[in-house]
Design a protein around this motif. Structure first.
Motif, mmCIF file in Angstrom:
data_model
loop_
_atom_site.group_PDB
_atom_site.id
_atom_site.type_symbol
_atom_site.label_atom_id
_atom_site.label_comp_id
_atom_site.label_asym_id
_atom_site.label_seq_id
_atom_site.Cartn_x
_atom_site.Cartn_y
_atom_site.Cartn_z
ATOM 1 N N SER A 93 0.842 -1.186 0.000
ATOM 2 C CA SER A 93 0.000 0.000 0.000
ATOM 3 C C SER A 93 0.886 1.248 0.000
ATOM 4 O O SER A 93 1.629 1.507 0.948
ATOM 5 N N SER A 157 -7.067 1.286 1.629
ATOM 6 C CA SER A 157 -7.581 1.446 0.258
ATOM 7 C C SER A 157 -8.847 2.277 0.204
ATOM 8 O O SER A 157 -8.951 3.221 -0.583
ATOM 9 N N TYR A 165 -1.816 -2.805 -3.901
ATOM 10 C CA TYR A 165 -1.600 -3.934 -4.802
ATOM 11 C C TYR A 165 -1.547 -5.235 -3.995
ATOM 12 O O TYR A 165 -0.933 -5.274 -2.918
ATOM 13 N N TYR A 167 -0.327 -9.077 -4.573
ATOM 14 C CA TYR A 167 0.396 -9.992 -5.447
ATOM 15 C C TYR A 167 0.269 -11.417 -4.913
ATOM 16 O O TYR A 167 0.552 -11.675 -3.730
ATOM 17 N N ASP A 233 8.001 -4.931 -4.886
ATOM 18 C CA ASP A 233 7.555 -5.834 -5.944
ATOM 19 C C ASP A 233 8.673 -6.108 -6.951
ATOM 20 O O ASP A 233 8.721 -7.177 -7.559
ATOM 21 N N ARG A 252 1.830 -5.748 -12.183
ATOM 22 C CA ARG A 252 1.329 -4.648 -11.351
ATOM 23 C C ARG A 252 -0.098 -4.264 -11.736
ATOM 24 O O ARG A 252 -0.949 -4.032 -10.869
ATOM 25 N N ALA A 255 -2.461 -6.601 -10.318
ATOM 26 C CA ALA A 255 -2.448 -6.705 -8.862
ATOM 27 C C ALA A 255 -3.154 -5.543 -8.173
ATOM 28 O O ALA A 255 -3.488 -5.643 -6.988
ATOM 29 N N ARG A 256 -3.410 -4.466 -8.903
ATOM 30 C CA ARG A 256 -4.023 -3.302 -8.257
ATOM 31 C C ARG A 256 -5.489 -3.582 -7.933
ATOM 32 O O ARG A 256 -6.251 -4.040 -8.783
ATOM 33 N N ARG A 273 -10.536 -7.844 -5.476
ATOM 34 C CA ARG A 273 -9.635 -8.503 -6.416
ATOM 35 C C ARG A 273 -10.185 -8.515 -7.829
ATOM 36 O O ARG A 273 -9.479 -8.898 -8.765
#
Length: 274
Positions: A93, A157, A165, A167, A233, A252, A255-256, A273
């Motif tokens: 974050s 968020s 993100y 991952y 990352d 990336r 993953a956001r 997700r």
């Protein structure tokens, strides 16, 4: 000896003694368990493990107002089955430029449950916000947050609107279980033996890497990306811990997460997700 030389000699000795006193004070400080902690750090979770069953009592499931203050201080008890762990997520974050970010992990189980683990500085009521400098000077006790994703991710968020993100980490289920057990062991140890949080050597990212066995080489500590978690990352990508061969920028993008989803929404972890 001239007056100027005498003054300079006294000044040098004064600086030397000050440094010595500070070094003694720094190395002999003891982390405290009892203090006037902020609401989110007052209660330590209790962990019980029996065979394949994990029980966490006092797991955090807070909700926050628009200013990021605790609106609902709710603790829950959760049961997990370790053999049902199917995926480990690495969360990042970004709360500022130049690599300023917070890293955490989230463990996904096949029954639809998630367990977020975040290594943080334990703040007192008189400490309004985290300071990286203070974190390097042993001003904070270490705290392992065990919480819902609605708590850990929702604050960053949805409330703060930080780019966040998630991952999916490569590795087997057994490796994921070992990582989780290491975190739980650290959290349980801190109940009995408090320790200091350190911005440089034991922060949110280095704690994750240490528990995963990826922080054993000296050159890692000299990598600026370890000190600035916003670049984490890149490190994970280079060690083939994320992705399946696609470019990092593509990873990336996928993953956001969706920051518009409220943590009070049903199926929150699934919706962010998407």
């Amino acid at each position: 000896m001239t007056t100027w030389k005498r003054i300079r000699k006294i000044a040098v000795w004064g600086v030397f003694l000050s440094i010595l006193c500070y070094a003694l004070w720094f190395t002999t400080r003891v982390a405290q368990q009892d203090d006037n902690w902020k609401t989110g750090y007052q209660r330590l979770p209790e962990i019980h493990l029996s065979g394949d069953t994990l029980i966490i009592e006092g797991m955090r499931d807070f909700r926050y107002d628009e200013n990021g203050n605790v609106a609902v201080a709710r603790y829950i008890d959760r049961h997990y089955v370790l053999s049902q762990l199917q995926r480990v997520w690495f969360g990042l974050s970004h709360f500022g430029d130049y690599g300023l970010a917070h890293a955490f992990a989230s463990f996904e189980f096949s029954d639809g449950q998630f367990l977020a683990v975040s290594i943080e500085a334990r703040l007192r009521e008189d400490q309004n916000e985290y300071s990286p400098l203070a974190g390097a000077l042993r001003e904070y006790t270490k705290f392992v947050v065990l919480a819902s994703e609605e708590d850990v991710i929702g604050l960053r968020s949805f409330v703060r609107q930080e780019p966040l993100y998630l991952y999916s980490l490569n590795g087997s289920a057994l490796q994921g279980q070992a990582l989780l057990l290491n975190f739980l062991r650290r959290a349980d140890n801190l109940r009995h033996t408090p320790d200091f949080y350190n911005t440089l050597t034991d922060n949110c990212l280095t704690g994750l890497l240490a528990e995963s066995g990826r922080y054993n080489d000296l050159h890692h500590s000299l990598d600026y990306r370890i000190l600035l978690p916003g670049y984490a990352d890149e490190v994970l990508f280079e060690h083939q811990l994320i992705g399946q061969g696609e470019p990092l920028e593509e990873i990336r993008a996928g993953a956001r997460i969706n920051t518009s989803v409220s943590p009070d929404t049903h199926n929150y972890s699934i919706l962010i997700r998407q």
